[in-house]
Design an enzyme around this catalytic site. Sequence first.
Site, mmCIF file in Angstrom:
data_model
loop_
_atom_site.group_PDB
_atom_site.id
_atom_site.type_symbol
_atom_site.label_atom_id
_atom_site.label_comp_id
_atom_site.label_asym_id
_atom_site.label_seq_id
_atom_site.Cartn_x
_atom_site.Cartn_y
_atom_site.Cartn_z
ATOM 1 N N LYS A 282 4.329 -5.868 1.812
ATOM 2 C CA LYS A 282 3.009 -5.586 1.229
ATOM 3 C C LYS A 282 3.071 -5.590 -0.296
ATOM 4 O O LYS A 282 4.009 -5.040 -0.889
ATOM 5 C CB LYS A 282 2.524 -4.233 1.755
ATOM 6 N N SER B 73 -5.278 -1.043 4.759
ATOM 7 C CA SER B 73 -5.127 -1.955 3.633
ATOM 8 C C SER B 73 -3.958 -2.936 3.787
ATOM 9 O O SER B 73 -3.813 -3.861 2.998
ATOM 10 C CB SER B 73 -4.929 -1.145 2.350
ATOM 11 N N SER C 138 -3.812 2.740 7.240
ATOM 12 C CA SER C 138 -3.545 1.374 6.806
ATOM 13 C C SER C 138 -2.408 0.652 7.524
ATOM 14 O O SER C 138 -2.126 -0.507 7.218
ATOM 15 C CB SER C 138 -3.262 1.359 5.293
#
Length: 440
Positions: free
Chosen positions: A84, A153, A177
């Site tokens: 990420k 996210s 997330s």
Amino acid sequence: MEESLVRPRPLTDEAAGLRAGVPELPEYVDRLCALVERVDPLIHAFVPEPGRYDRLRSRARELAARYPEPDRRPPLYGVAVGVKDIVHVDGLPTHGGSALPPGVLAGPQAVVVDRLLAAGALVAGKTVTAEFAASAPGPTRNPHRPGHTPGGSSSGSAAAVAAGLVPLAIGTQTVGSVIRPAAYCGVVGFRPTYGRIPIAGVIPNAPSLDTLGTFTADLAGAALAAPLLCDDWRGDDRIGAAEVRQPVLGVPDGTYLECAEPAALRAFEGQLVRLARAGLTVRRVELFPDFAEVARQLQTVNRFELARSHADWFARFGGLYRPETAVGIRIGQGVAAEDREAALRFRERLRERVAAAGAAAGVDLWLAPSATGGAPEGLHSTGDAVMSLPWSFLGRPALSLPAGRTEEGLPLGLQVVGAPGGDELLLAQAAFIERALAER
């Protein structure tokens, strides 16, 4: 109907094959880069990277030279991993899904990346995140239905695993997330106990809540990765057979569950019936009678800490922030420090209360829907994180297991929550649930 792009690859199979030299690393990298070039323009899971192929070929040559003997290769030898884009990786810029200059966001390589590399992994690239792991979505699409959100996210990480671009990806969870995008994309998301994977080297959102996690195609993949990334992992030889027994499953009845959509609740009730028919004990417990207050207190912590985390950057580059993130920061600027401290004290009392309720009912694992329903249509939102909210506030380890589909054919997830520090037992006992859900 939109074409499905779902081709998940089990981590255990891929890791075993690479250690055995099937395929050899140069061929594997060729296939990986060809796949990313063909599929990623359709789902946008990865941050664009000029020179990706050359970087991966060079790293593959280094690994092959270091580990010529198959029986001495590390557990993730050559495995491609998505990371990420709030997690620092040496040699790759960190954008955080934002328009801020990457040099401003630079920092030392994250501990979790150090551990991946020590295990022999290849960083396939940075995966797309909502801006600063908050709520402003990136361009990633859901591989099941490209017109629907993949969640967030950790959008790119979940989509990359679902599409088979990589068998393992790293995400973070402040509220929902990891668990929510795993459910929306039909893969396994594992969010360990808060702090179990060191967060050093990760752009903070709310440090009292931020937790690193993983995405894999199945539970076995999560169980392979977890010991390599988590602190002080207890292997099978340190967990007694009596501990790894069929778990007693708790259902937190009340206003919390009512946050899920009716169709998701019907699916959840069907899952409970299947688990009971498989011989698992399911007990209903009133757990969060004050759920609205739980949510309010978490938001107090989250907003205050988001504003504090971005105080310097927002003062200098506030005009470059997206409106959704800027609003959250401005709200957080208005939260008093003493209110945040009161919210953290509330959390300690909540931890004691939930632990006592679970002990009184003999509950080993809590169950809930992973999300309020299937992935919403459109890319303007990453969906609602409310089903993860209490567990994230408590810092408990959680899994999302794929668990059926909506009437429209979108994936659903079953959230399985363990005791604080009980990550090993969560993964071991969740296998009973995964098997029961797979039975016809």
